[in-house]
Design a protein around this motif. Structure first.
Motif: not given
Length: 86
Positions: A31-32, A34
């Motif tokens: 997620a980071q 992305d």
């Protein structure tokens, strides 16, 4: 209740004392990555074009409506990388 909901650890002991990453830690890392990728794209092509690119690939996104197929992320990464190479 010892632990509230969720995974309390980011690593687990593996064979021979080798640390194993938790699934939660792996998902958080992705997620980071992305987020950083989209921030970099925004710095190159602007916020409006980055948001338009997201909407083209994923449609209108809300907290309850969003792409659920893994191919979405592959397509998005490819499109962003193409934008960054221009």
């Amino acid at each position: 209740m010892k632990f509230q909901s969720g995974d309390a650890f980011l690593v687990y002991p593996g064979p021979g004392g080798t640390p194993w990453d938790s699934i939660r830690g792996e998902v958080l890392k992705e997620a980071q990555q992305d987020l950083r990728m989209l921030q970099l794209c925004e710095s190159h092509i602007g916020r409006e074009r980055t948001l338009a690119l997201l909407q083209e690939e994923g449609g209108e996104m809300t907290f309850t409506g969003y792409p659920r197929d893994a191919a979405f992320f592959s397509r998005l990464w490819h499109r962003v990388q193409t934008q960054l190479q221009k």
